[in-house]
Structure formats: structure tokens, C-alpha cells
Design an enzyme around this catalytic site. Structure first.
Site, PDB file in Angstrom:
ATOM      1  NE  ARG A   1     -73.698 -21.580 -65.399  1.00  0.00           N
ATOM      2  CZ  ARG A   1     -72.879 -21.842 -64.388  1.00  0.00           C
ATOM      3  NH1 ARG A   1     -73.162 -22.799 -63.554  1.00  0.00           N
ATOM      4  NH2 ARG A   1     -71.775 -21.145 -64.220  1.00  0.00           N
TER       5      ARG A   1
ATOM      6  CE  LYS B   1     -67.603 -21.882 -56.770  1.00  0.00           C
ATOM      7  NZ  LYS B   1     -67.802 -22.016 -58.219  1.00  0.00           N
ATOM      8  CG  ASN B   2     -65.699 -19.163 -59.404  1.00  0.00           C
ATOM      9  OD1 ASN B   2     -65.840 -20.385 -59.287  1.00  0.00           O
ATOM     10  ND2 ASN B   2     -66.717 -18.319 -59.387  1.00  0.00           N
TER      11      ASN B   2
ATOM     12  CG  ASP C   1     -71.518 -15.355 -58.486  1.00  0.00           C
ATOM     13  OD1 ASP C   1     -71.682 -16.539 -58.752  1.00  0.00           O
ATOM     14  OD2 ASP C   1     -71.044 -14.534 -59.301  1.00  0.00           O
TER      15      ASP C   1
ATOM     16  NE  ARG D   1     -70.650 -27.127 -56.826  1.00  0.00           N
ATOM     17  CZ  ARG D   1     -71.169 -26.164 -57.571  1.00  0.00           C
ATOM     18  NH1 ARG D   1     -72.449 -25.930 -57.515  1.00  0.00           N
ATOM     19  NH2 ARG D   1     -70.433 -25.447 -58.377  1.00  0.00           N
TER      20      ARG D   1
ATOM     21  CB  CYS E   1     -74.884 -23.376 -59.962  1.00  0.00           C
ATOM     22  SG  CYS E   1     -74.006 -23.497 -58.405  1.00  0.00           S
TER      23      CYS E   1
HETATM   24  N1  EPU Z   1     -73.020 -17.718 -71.979  1.00  0.00           N
HETATM   25  C1  EPU Z   1     -73.453 -18.081 -73.229  1.00  0.00           C
HETATM   26  N2  EPU Z   1     -72.691 -18.964 -73.941  1.00  0.00           N
HETATM   27  C2  EPU Z   1     -71.544 -19.515 -73.451  1.00  0.00           C
HETATM   28  C3  EPU Z   1     -71.094 -19.131 -72.167  1.00  0.00           C
HETATM   29  C4  EPU Z   1     -71.854 -18.227 -71.443  1.00  0.00           C
HETATM   30  O1  EPU Z   1     -74.490 -17.610 -73.699  1.00  0.00           O
HETATM   31  O2  EPU Z   1     -70.915 -20.314 -74.158  1.00  0.00           O
HETATM   32  C5  EPU Z   1     -73.818 -16.763 -71.187  1.00  0.00           C
HETATM   33  C6  EPU Z   1     -74.362 -17.347 -69.892  1.00  0.00           C
HETATM   34  O3  EPU Z   1     -75.527 -18.126 -70.102  1.00  0.00           O
HETATM   35  C7  EPU Z   1     -74.611 -16.101 -69.080  1.00  0.00           C
HETATM   36  C8  EPU Z   1     -73.499 -15.167 -69.544  1.00  0.00           C
HETATM   37  O4  EPU Z   1     -72.978 -15.725 -70.747  1.00  0.00           O
HETATM   38  O5  EPU Z   1     -75.857 -15.560 -69.412  1.00  0.00           O
HETATM   39  C9  EPU Z   1     -72.358 -14.972 -68.593  1.00  0.00           C
HETATM   40  O6  EPU Z   1     -71.953 -16.203 -68.032  1.00  0.00           O
HETATM   41  P1  EPU Z   1     -70.436 -16.592 -67.815  1.00  0.00           P
HETATM   42  O7  EPU Z   1     -70.017 -17.481 -68.924  1.00  0.00           O
HETATM   43  O8  EPU Z   1     -69.629 -15.384 -67.535  1.00  0.00           O
HETATM   44  O9  EPU Z   1     -70.521 -17.468 -66.493  1.00  0.00           O
HETATM   45  P2  EPU Z   1     -69.623 -18.702 -66.184  1.00  0.00           P
HETATM   46  O10 EPU Z   1     -68.272 -18.451 -66.711  1.00  0.00           O
HETATM   47  O11 EPU Z   1     -70.326 -19.956 -66.558  1.00  0.00           O
HETATM   48  C10 EPU Z   1     -68.619 -17.868 -63.928  1.00  0.00           C
HETATM   49  C11 EPU Z   1     -68.560 -18.374 -62.521  1.00  0.00           C
HETATM   50  C12 EPU Z   1     -69.944 -18.233 -61.907  1.00  0.00           C
HETATM   51  C13 EPU Z   1     -70.366 -16.774 -61.944  1.00  0.00           C
HETATM   52  C14 EPU Z   1     -70.328 -16.274 -63.402  1.00  0.00           C
HETATM   53  C15 EPU Z   1     -70.617 -14.805 -63.527  1.00  0.00           C
HETATM   54  C16 EPU Z   1     -66.894 -20.096 -62.589  1.00  0.00           C
HETATM   55  C17 EPU Z   1     -66.599 -21.551 -62.567  1.00  0.00           C
HETATM   56  N3  EPU Z   1     -68.171 -19.772 -62.533  1.00  0.00           N
HETATM   57  O12 EPU Z   1     -69.576 -18.671 -64.604  1.00  0.00           O
HETATM   58  O13 EPU Z   1     -69.810 -18.637 -60.565  1.00  0.00           O
HETATM   59  O14 EPU Z   1     -71.681 -16.663 -61.470  1.00  0.00           O
HETATM   60  O15 EPU Z   1     -69.000 -16.509 -63.970  1.00  0.00           O
HETATM   61  O16 EPU Z   1     -69.632 -14.062 -62.925  1.00  0.00           O
HETATM   62  O17 EPU Z   1     -65.992 -19.274 -62.643  1.00  0.00           O
HETATM   63  C18 EPU Z   1     -70.453 -19.637 -58.549  1.00  0.00           C
HETATM   64  O18 EPU Z   1     -69.269 -19.501 -58.157  1.00  0.00           O
HETATM   65  O19 EPU Z   1     -71.379 -19.988 -57.767  1.00  0.00           O
HETATM   66  C19 EPU Z   1     -70.783 -19.384 -59.941  1.00  0.00           C
HETATM   67  C20 EPU Z   1     -71.902 -19.817 -60.503  1.00  0.00           C
END
Ligand code: EPU
Length: 420
Positions: A123, A22-23, A308, A401, A118
Site C-alpha cells: 500500500r 464506509k468508503n 474486498d 472498523r 488494513c
Molecule cells: N497503489 C500504489 N500506489 C499508490 C496507491 C495505490 O501502487 O500510491 C496500488 C495499491 O498498492 C494497490 C492498487 O494500487 O495494488 C489499488 O489500490 P487502491 O489505491 O485503489 O486502494 P485504496 O484506495 O488504498 C480503497 C479502499 C479499500 C479497497 C480498495 C480497492 C478506501 C479507504 N479503501 O483502497 O477498502 O480494498 O480501494 O477497491 O476507500 C476496505 O474497505 O476494507 C478496504 C481495504
């Protein structure tokens, strides 16, 4: 609204194939904005989040052709039809924000609402906004709508304050068509990022270092990529979910079409818990032990223990002998499901927003539950398969999803699960 009805307590056996990630898939479709010629994407999982990215692409004037066998052909329009993202969809999936950078470099402006997805913590999107600003992009927000504008997007030397998976991908994609060189420091290391860069490089981009903390992108000053083919990599989060399920209930389960290297840290934890694991290049074979032993876990960015996998692993700990601490370091809202497991008979004490203690083994009893998000959803499915009696899990859109036809695939392993 459909539900999963699950009768637990059955031993599982057989083979289950992992689908495309998915990702990874949901980043390839926004990347199509960087192209002038058709793109073929293979091994696309049949999941709701992919369909949402297709809707966003169609709304921008792209043709999305389903060629069967998990293959899609995307035909870019001569002119992108809009510079704003469809609000109802963008508000539903976090990955909608991946469209913004490419849309901006194509259109000179982009409008989008705060992205959904989610509910696993705050976030925020500050890293994306900071990064874009560093590239000379004007960012404004009013009434919950973000508006980005730039006549020229310049390469930048940008250091992420926090390691972020999608913010890394987002700035990487924005930089591909920018003017000059971009260097991204403290970048995330997730395999989906390297896979995205491989695809863009094979189509004419110049990106080095993806998969390491420092990524360098030579911008193409607005010259669009010419077209290409991409095969979505195996879903490591699905692989891990199945590995955890097999460790609790698997007489012998073979997980195929996966990359065991991407879940190596999880496999080490499972081995420490006593699980018998064999693995090859693209398969893992798991036999549950007579007795699982409790093992503590601390989530971390890749290649650490994936956040995850935390909820499914907690379900495993409810079946393991001993006490273990689970420390969720990535998101602050990813332990909100624990009470539901306690209502099933688990013995879990939450210490604070990030830490919890699980005591086991406990006998779980079937219940009616709602799936609050994707990974909690799969954890509830695993808990229901372990539990005595019948469970019903609602809001399974959340599970659809990210997991393709989960019920059908688990039935093939002998699970008693149906969709009603
Ligand atoms: N964060 C910030 N500011 C930002 C962006 C992120 O503070 O602008 C923080 C987040 O709040 C968190 C940390 O950085 O505490 C890390 O989050 P990250 O940005 O890496 O997560 P993400 O990119 O939003 C992706 C996956 C998630 C997975 C996380 C961690 C996708 C679409 N989503 O999320 O996947 O849990 O990386 O590996 O790629 C899922 O597939 O169910 C899922 C939630």
C-alpha cells in the site's frame, strides 16, 4: 479486548438492512475542509473508522455534532487549527491521507505520517505524492513524516500509472480549490468517487466525468465551498458480504437499503455458483441452493469483482463442489488468511502471492482465531457461522472498523453470535 463467540451450523433467514458506505463516509469528512459553512451528512454508518475521521476533524478545529439518526452536522472553524494530522490516528486509518490535499490547499502546508489501515499488502502512496508534485506542491519526507508545501496549487493534467481509488479521490479534492483546470486520467471508477463529486458539485464545485476514467475539475482558486448536505450511499462491500453469507446459509434472506447495481459482478458469480437471486431497485433476495458449484474468480478494480469480496468468497468456495482458482490481482497481501481456513478443515492450496486453488466441499470446524483486517474478519465470521462447533474471533476492532453492530444484526437473522 472483546471477541465474537460464534456457534455455527445454523440456517439464517430474515431481513438485513445495509448501512451507509464506509468508503464514502470517510471521504466526506475530510472534504469538509473545503467548506466555509456547515455541512450535514446523513446515513453515516456507526463504525470505528468514521469516529476516527471525526477525531481528525475535531483536532483541526471543526465542530462535529451528532444529531442522531445517523446524521452529523460539521461546523468549519473560521481558521483551521493545525496543518498536521494527529499522528496516532493518521497511522491507524488509510483514509487519513484524504485529509492531506484539502488541508494543504487550506493551510499552504500539511504534515502527516505514512497512513495506516488494513495490512493487505505494501500500500504505497507514490501516486498521491506524484500527483501532488504535478500540481506544483513540494513534497519532502524525513523520519517517517511527509511535509507538503505550496503557496499556489496549480491545476494539472495527470495520468495515474495504476488505477487507485483513494489517490483519485485525493487529487480530485486537492484540485477543487486549486488554480486552473485539473484533468485526471486513468482515474478509478468506484461509485464512492462519483458520489463524492456529486456532493461537491451540489455545494458549488465544478467536476465532470467522475465515475469515468477521465475527470475534469475546474479549480476555485481558494474560494471555499459554502455548505451543503450529503447522504452517504449504501455500502456495496457490506451488501456483498451479506450476499455471500446468504448464499451459503440463507434459507431466504432479504438485503435491503442497498444498490444491487454496485455488486452486479458478484451477483453474477453467485448465480453461476447456483444461488437463487431476486433483486429490485434497492433490495436483493437470496436463497442458498441445495448444492453450490465452484466458480473461479479474478479480482479487479470497480466494476470488476471487488478485492474486498475475495476472502468471503473463498469461504463460499470451501462449501462449493469442485475446484476453483482465485486470482487476487489488486493487492499482494490479501491471501495471508488461507492457512487459518485450512486449520478449520478447508482444502486450499496457495500457488503464489496472488493465486490460490480452493477444493470443496469441506466440513469446517470451529476454532479460536484473530481477525487480522476488516474483510478477513468478516470472512472468518462467515466461516465460523458455517462451521460445526464454536469459534471465537479476537481483535474484532478490525471488524467494528467497517461493520456497524454486526453481532446484533446477524442475531436478527438467527445467528448464534455474541460479543464477550
Ligand atoms: N497503489 C500504489 N500506489 C499508490 C496507491 C495505490 O501502487 O500510491 C496500488 C495499491 O498498492 C494497490 C492498487 O494500487 O495494488 C489499488 O489500490 P487502491 O489505491 O485503489 O486502494 P485504496 O484506495 O488504498 C480503497 C479502499 C479499500 C479497497 C480498495 C480497492 C478506501 C479507504 N479503501 O483502497 O477498502 O480494498 O480501494 O477497491 O476507500 C476496505 O474497505 O476494507 C478496504 C481495504
Amino acid at each position: 479486548m472483546s471477541r465474537f463467540i460464534i456457534r455455527g451450523g445454523k440456517t439464517l433467514a430474515g431481513t438485513i438492512a445495509v448501512r451507509g458506505a464506509k468508503n464514502h463516509a470517510i471521504k466526506i469528512f475530510p472534504a469538509c475542509l473545503l467548506f466555509s459553512k456547515p455541512i450535514v451528512v446523513k446515513n453515516v454508518p456507526g463504525i470505528e473508522d468514521v469516529l476516527r475521521t471525526h477525531e481528525l476533524l475535531r483536532d483541526l478545529g471543526f465542530l462535529v455534532e451528532d444529531q442522531g439518526e445517523r446524521t452529523y452536522r460539521i461546523v468549519p472553524p473560521a481558521r483551521v487549527a493545525a496543518s498536521s494530522l494527529r499522528r496516532d490516528i493518521a497511522e491507524r486509518i488509510r483514509a487519513s491521507i484524504l485529509f492531506v490535499g484539502p488541508l494543504l490547499v487550506r493551510q499552504g502546508r500539511a504534515e502527516f505520517p505514512f497512513p495506516g489501515g488494513c495490512v493487505i499488502g505494501r500500500r504505497p502512496i507514490d501516486l498521491f505524492l506524484d500527483g501532488w508534485r504535478s500540481m506544483g506542491i513540494e513534497v519532502r519526507e524525513s523520519g517517517g513524516i511527509f511535509r507538503l508545501k505550496a503557496t499556489r496549487v496549480r491545476g494539472a493534467d495527470y495520468t495515474f500509472r495504476i488505477v487507485s481509488h483513494t489517490a483519485t479521490e485525493s487529487l480530485l479534492m486537492t484540485a477543487v480549490l486549486a488554480e486552473g483546470t485539473t484533468i485526471l486520467r486513468n482515474a478509478a471508477l468506484d461509485p464512492e468517487i462519483a458520489a463524492l463529486a456529486d456532493f461537491l458539485n451540489a455545494s458549488g464545485a465544478s467536476i465532470t466525468g467522475a465515475g469515468t476514467p477521465t475527470i475534469r475539475i475546474e479549480g476555485m482558486s481558494g474560494t471555499l465551498l459554502k455548505g451543503g448536505t450529503c447522504t452517504v450511499i449504501p455500502d456495496r462491500l457490506e451488501t456483498g458480504s451479506f450476499a455471500i453469507l446468504a448464499s451459503i446459509l440463507g434459507k431466504k434472506i432479504r438485503i435491503t437499503d442497498c444498490n444491487p447495481q454496485h455488486v452486479e459482478v458478484l451477483l453474477q458469480h453467485l448465480r453461476t455458483a447456483g444461488v437463487s437471486i431476486r433483486q429490485g431497485m434497492d433490495w436483493i433476495e437470496i436463497k442458498r441452493p441445495l448444492r453450490l458449484t465452484a466458480v473461479g474468480v479474478r479480482t479487479r478494480e470497480y466494476p470488476g469483482f471487488a478485492t474486498d469480496h475475495q476472502a468471503p468468497f473463498v469461504v463460499l468456495l470451501t462449501q462449493a463442489t469442485g475446484q476453483a482458482m482465485v486470482f487476487e490481482t489488486v493487492f499482494e497481501g490479501r491471501l495471508s488468511y488461507l492457512e487459518e481456513l485450512n486449520r478449520m478443515g478447508a482444502c486450499i492450496t496457495q500457488c503464489d502471492l496472488h493465486r490460490t486453488i480452493v477444493n470443496g466441499p469441506t466440513r469446517l470446524r470451529g476454532r479460536a482465531m484473530e481477525s487480522p483486517d476488516l474483510r478477513t474478519g468478516i470472512a472468518f465470521v462467515i466461516a465460523a457461522l458455517v462451521a460445526k462447533g464454536t469459534s471465537s474471533i479476537g481483535n474484532i476492532y478490525q471488524i467494528d472498523r467497517g461493520y456497524e453492530q454486526l453481532d446484533e444484526r446477524l442475531r436478527a437473522l438467527g445467528a448464534d453470535i455474541k460479543r464477550e
